[in-house]
Write a protein that holds these residues in place. Structure first.
Motif, short mmCIF file in Angstrom:
data_model
loop_
_atom_site.label_atom_id
_atom_site.label_comp_id
_atom_site.label_asym_id
_atom_site.label_seq_id
_atom_site.Cartn_x
_atom_site.Cartn_y
_atom_site.Cartn_z
N PHE A 126 0.86 -1.19 0.00
CA PHE A 126 0.00 0.00 0.00
C PHE A 126 0.89 1.23 0.00
CE2 PHE A 126 0.26 -1.74 4.35
CZ PHE A 126 1.01 -0.74 4.96
N SER B 108 -7.87 0.31 -2.14
CA SER B 108 -7.58 1.28 -3.20
C SER B 108 -6.92 0.65 -4.42
CB SER B 108 -6.67 2.39 -2.66
OG SER B 108 -7.30 3.09 -1.61
N ARG B 109 -6.64 -0.65 -4.38
CA ARG B 109 -6.02 -1.31 -5.51
C ARG B 109 -6.82 -2.54 -5.91
NH1 ARG B 109 0.51 -1.38 -4.37
NH2 ARG B 109 0.76 0.78 -3.73
N THR C 143 -7.85 -4.07 7.70
CA THR C 143 -7.08 -5.06 8.43
C THR C 143 -7.95 -5.71 9.49
OG1 THR C 143 -6.27 -3.59 10.18
CG2 THR C 143 -5.08 -3.57 8.08
N THR D 123 -6.69 -6.29 3.31
CA THR D 123 -7.20 -5.90 2.00
C THR D 123 -6.84 -4.45 1.71
OG1 THR D 123 -9.07 -7.41 2.26
CG2 THR D 123 -9.26 -5.74 0.55
N ASN D 124 -6.25 -4.21 0.55
CA ASN D 124 -6.00 -2.85 0.08
C ASN D 124 -7.20 -2.45 -0.77
OD1 ASN D 124 -5.18 -0.43 -1.08
ND2 ASN D 124 -3.07 -1.09 -1.29
N ASP E 203 -3.71 5.25 0.58
CA ASP E 203 -4.52 4.06 0.28
C ASP E 203 -5.42 3.72 1.46
OD1 ASP E 203 -3.39 3.87 -2.16
OD2 ASP E 203 -2.26 2.03 -1.78
N TRP E 204 -6.54 3.10 1.15
CA TRP E 204 -7.48 2.62 2.18
C TRP E 204 -7.29 1.12 2.36
CZ3 TRP E 204 -11.55 5.28 4.81
CH2 TRP E 204 -11.57 6.65 4.56
N VAL E 205 -7.11 0.71 3.61
CA VAL E 205 -6.86 -0.70 3.90
C VAL E 205 -7.89 -1.19 4.91
CG1 VAL E 205 -4.40 -0.59 3.38
CG2 VAL E 205 -5.20 -0.12 5.70
#
Length: 466
Positions: A177, A225-226, A185, A222-223, A181-183
């Motif tokens: 990331f 933004s991708r 967890t 999980t990312n 970015d938005w993750v």
């Protein structure tokens, strides 16, 4: 003359006298050419021309031409300076060729700066050791042995901290990331605002979550933004068992398609999950829009379901009672030119309904099938500019109406959006036609309104273009 040519220093002196200016001219031209192109190799060539070439020429003159002993202090000083400059050139050249010109997305571009700093430090340490060992005859073996033993002791004492640092470095190198970015967890869901050697800082709705890099490196996350442009949310809703599934899916998809957070160029979709449950998939521009999109969607479908006589959460709507509709018709009676008692004749042909704040009541270019008369709330008329910006035209309030081109079957020139919760009385086209047939003045009022709003829309667009 023969003795001069046989002297061992003669050819070295001639070589330096001829080679030095020639190489200096060539390197100067090369440096100017690289500077014009904006090349990253300009600085290494500058170091080579301005320092290494003169120092190398001086060193050759001292040792070979003048034949000064290599162990003499002046020679050692010049050799030491020459070695340091070569070390600087090596560092600058490696950085320029490997990392500064690296294409986006390659491993060279992803290498964290801390790795480069560590590599530079190691290269400098080895270079300085070699300079002192070969030029000054220093014994550096004992120093490296002491540093190695000290490193082992410190590593054992600080293994937990060092482990987190190593995890952080590996995480930085892999770059799953980036900042912004938005993750999602196991412990937090939010936007990455900082990544250092020890921890990752995640901005959440509850505050700043500090997650150790060793934790992130040891679990899956999980990312959001991708890949870019692939973020969606799924909103589940419940309707009554007797509501037609096709009507429910059409309603949910239509409302989702009007969300301001919707990603341009992509359409939402709705699937029935069986029984009373439905799932609406909404593509969004960014994970930052998740909460706002979900909240707006749930709020808008509450109103839209009641307008469509569907039962969201299996609930009935008792808002549009006959008494409330009659009272509302009295409010809009002047706009319809209704006389005393005439509103009761229209009760059977009118409908009372509501729109949520920021919900669109009509779209520019559509042909209305009914007229809507505002009972409560405010409605903003606007048109779209040449580059898509919203250009306000006017604000309508209690007693005004929209959908005025329903009689002429023409497209409306402006969109209408609720400023706050809006209550309207809707009358279908055929019943409005019956009214204007009995009230010619009403037809004139509607005609003037159509022309007036068209002029207002043209003036608003002209003001923006000017």
């Amino acid at each position: 003359m023969t003795g001069l040519l046989d002297a061992p220093w003669f050819y070295w002196a001639v070589g330096v006298a001829i080679g030095f200016p020639v190489l200096l001219i060539l390197l100067t031209e090369l440096q100017n050419a690289l500077r014009r192109r904006g090349s990253v190799l300009t600085r290494p060539v500058y170091l080579l021309r301005a320092y290494i070439l003169p120092l190398g020429a001086l060193l050759l003159l001292l040792v070979q031409a003048i034949q000064v002993n290599g162990e003499a202090t002046p020679v050692r000083i010049v050799a030491t300076v020459f070695g340091f400059v070569v070390l600087v050139l090596l560092l600058s050249g490696l950085n320029a060729t490997l990392f500064q010109g690296a294409p986006e997305g390659t491993w060279r571009k992803r290498v964290p700066s801390i790795f480069l700093d560590v590599a530079r430090f190691a290269l400098i340490a080895v270079g300085v050791a070699l300079i002192f060992a070969y030029i000054w005859g220093a014994n550096v073996g004992g120093l490296f042995t002491a540093l190695g033993i000290s490193s082992i002791v410190l590593g054992l004492a600080l293994q937990n901290s060092v482990g987190q640092i190593i995890s952080g470095l590996l995480l930085l190198f892999e770059q799953p990331f980036r900042l912004g970015d938005w993750v999602d967890t196991a412990t937090a869901r939010g936007r990455v605002v900082e990544v250092n050697w020890r921890a990752t800082h995640i901005e959440t709705v509850a505050g700043l979550q500090i997650t150790p890099n060793s934790v992130l490196a040891g679990q899956s996350f999980t990312n959001l933004s991708r890949p870019e442009g692939a973020h969606v949310i799924t909103v589940q809703t419940v309707f009554a068992l007797n509501d037609p599934p096709d009507d429910v899916c059409e309603l949910l998809t239509r409302v989702a398609a009007t969300l301001p957070q919707l990603r341009p160029g992509v359409q939402p979709s709705t699937l029935p999950l069986g029984g009373t449950e439905y799932a609406t998939t909404i593509p969004l521009r960014s994970p930052a829009d998740d909460a706002a999109a979900r909240s707006t969607f749930l709020r808008w479908i509450w109103y839209a379901a009641r307008r469509a006589a569907l039962h969201l959460d299996e609930a009935d709507d008792d808002f549009a009672t006959e008494e409330r509709l009659t009272a509302s018709l009295r409010i809009v009676a002047p706009a319809l030119r209704l006389g005393p008692g005439e509103e009761s004749e229209l009760v059977a042909h009118a409908r009372l309904t509501r729109y949520a704040a920021e919900e669109t009541l009509q779209f520019a270019g559509e042909v209305p099938r009914r007229m809507s008369f505002i009972v409560n709330g405010n409605v903003k008329l606007f048109v779209a500019g040449d580059d898509g910006e919203v250009v306000p035209v006017r604000t309508l309030s209690r007693g005004d109406f929209i959908g005025q081109t329903a009689l002429t079957r023409e497209a409306v020139s402006a969109s209408a959006r609720a400023v706050d919760e809006v209550t309207v009385v809707q009358v279908d086209r055929e019943h409005v036609e019956e009214l204007v047939a009995r009230k010619p003045l009403l037809l004139q009022d509607i005609g003037r309104t159509i022309e007036d709003r068209r002029r207002s829309a043209r003036r608003a667009l002209a003001a923006v273009r000017d």
